[in-house]
Design a protein around this motif. Sequence first.
Motif, PDB file in Angstrom:
ATOM      1  N   GLU A   1      40.256  30.074  41.046  1.00 16.92           N
ATOM      2  CA  GLU A   1      38.860  30.272  40.685  1.00 16.92           C
ATOM      3  C   GLU A   1      38.783  31.090  39.395  1.00 16.92           C
ATOM      4  O   GLU A   1      39.765  31.725  39.007  1.00 16.92           O
ATOM      5  N   VAL A   2      37.615  31.063  38.777  1.00 16.94           N
ATOM      6  CA  VAL A   2      37.464  31.767  37.498  1.00 16.94           C
ATOM      7  C   VAL A   2      37.441  33.268  37.764  1.00 16.94           C
ATOM      8  O   VAL A   2      36.569  33.759  38.481  1.00 16.94           O
ATOM      9  N   PRO A   3      38.420  34.032  37.228  1.00 19.50           N
ATOM     10  CA  PRO A   3      38.449  35.470  37.499  1.00 19.50           C
ATOM     11  C   PRO A   3      37.383  36.222  36.712  1.00 19.50           C
ATOM     12  O   PRO A   3      36.848  35.710  35.720  1.00 19.50           O
ATOM     13  N   ALA A   4      37.082  37.454  37.173  1.00 24.62           N
ATOM     14  CA  ALA A   4      36.182  38.322  36.419  1.00 24.62           C
ATOM     15  C   ALA A   4      36.890  38.736  35.129  1.00 24.62           C
ATOM     16  O   ALA A   4      38.116  38.802  35.078  1.00 24.62           O
ATOM     17  N   GLU A   5      36.095  39.029  34.096  1.00 19.75           N
ATOM     18  CA  GLU A   5      36.706  39.449  32.836  1.00 19.75           C
ATOM     19  C   GLU A   5      37.264  40.865  32.965  1.00 19.75           C
ATOM     20  O   GLU A   5      36.655  41.718  33.594  1.00 19.75           O
ATOM     21  N   GLY A   6      38.428  41.079  32.358  1.00 17.88           N
ATOM     22  CA  GLY A   6      39.040  42.403  32.363  1.00 17.88           C
ATOM     23  C   GLY A   6      40.540  42.311  32.478  1.00 17.88           C
ATOM     24  O   GLY A   6      41.071  41.317  32.980  1.00 17.88           O
ATOM     25  N   GLY A   7      41.219  43.347  31.992  1.00 19.47           N
ATOM     26  CA  GLY A   7      42.675  43.398  32.097  1.00 19.47           C
ATOM     27  C   GLY A   7      43.408  42.667  30.995  1.00 19.47           C
ATOM     28  O   GLY A   7      44.629  42.703  30.944  1.00 19.47           O
ATOM     29  N   VAL A   8      42.653  41.993  30.138  1.00 16.52           N
ATOM     30  CA  VAL A   8      43.286  41.222  29.060  1.00 16.52           C
ATOM     31  C   VAL A   8      42.751  41.748  27.741  1.00 16.52           C
ATOM     32  O   VAL A   8      41.536  41.736  27.522  1.00 16.52           O
ATOM     33  N   SER A   9      43.638  42.230  26.871  1.00 17.41           N
ATOM     34  CA  SER A   9      43.140  42.553  25.541  1.00 17.41           C
ATOM     35  C   SER A   9      43.475  41.396  24.612  1.00 17.41           C
ATOM     36  O   SER A   9      44.593  40.919  24.559  1.00 17.41           O
ATOM     37  N   LEU A  10      42.444  40.925  23.968  1.00 17.84           N
ATOM     38  CA  LEU A  10      42.515  39.701  23.176  1.00 17.84           C
ATOM     39  C   LEU A  10      42.078  40.059  21.764  1.00 17.84           C
ATOM     40  O   LEU A  10      40.973  40.545  21.556  1.00 17.84           O
TER      41      LEU A  10
END
Lengths: 130, 108
Positions: A25-34
């Motif tokens: 499923e589509v995860p919540a945003e966060g934990g990824v620095s882009l």
Amino acid sequence: MTLFPALAIADEGAVNDAIKSMVGEVPAEGGVSLDLPEIAENGNTVPLSFEIDAPMGDDVHVTDVMILADGNPSPDVAVFHFTPMSGKAAGSTRLRLAGTQNVIAVAQLSDGSAMMGKKQVKVTIGGCGG
Amino acid sequence: MATIRPRVKAPRKAAPGDVVEIKTLINHGMESGQRKDKDGNPIPRQIINKFVAEFNGTEFFSVDLAPAISANPYLSFYAKVQESGEFTFRWHDDDGSVYEDSKSIEVA
């Protein structure tokens, strides 16, 4: 993104399908620095780097990071595959963007959890013409 | 197409447990399959579709590439090194070609 609402909706569907096929499923945003430029003058070569805020231990680590672009002819950009030997779930590359759009990074961890980051890039000259 | 020559930048020395950065570049047109020639015929796709990095024969990192990766694909990534050895890098072309480069590292 309001200039082409129909296109944006269709593409969001394709992006969500790609995310679901990877992580369920589509995860919540966060934990990824882009890291991407806010404005790219040339869509032919847009620098991207990412880092996932997760440990890279032998027990739990990031296994895959999928990069998607919701305004290209096809949303797929790349999938990075990591192991604990990678040391760090980070990388960089350069991509083609056909126009102003969102770039999305989705990380899959070995314990089944997922993380996501999203960033809009305004593109002055698109990179898929010819 | 010009001769395809991969280039890799990696440190020659590190301490055990260090996480080192590796930067790679290969000259390749990454023909997307979306373009048409001047007569309107589609130009067939030809890209580097996979990159694989090994250390002492063990794969530790790879990337699947789509046509949305720019020409002359650039990739940077990391490796955690515990012992001296050799990195091997392979780029897989749609036409079946495989381009290879390697770098050794001294870990002490």
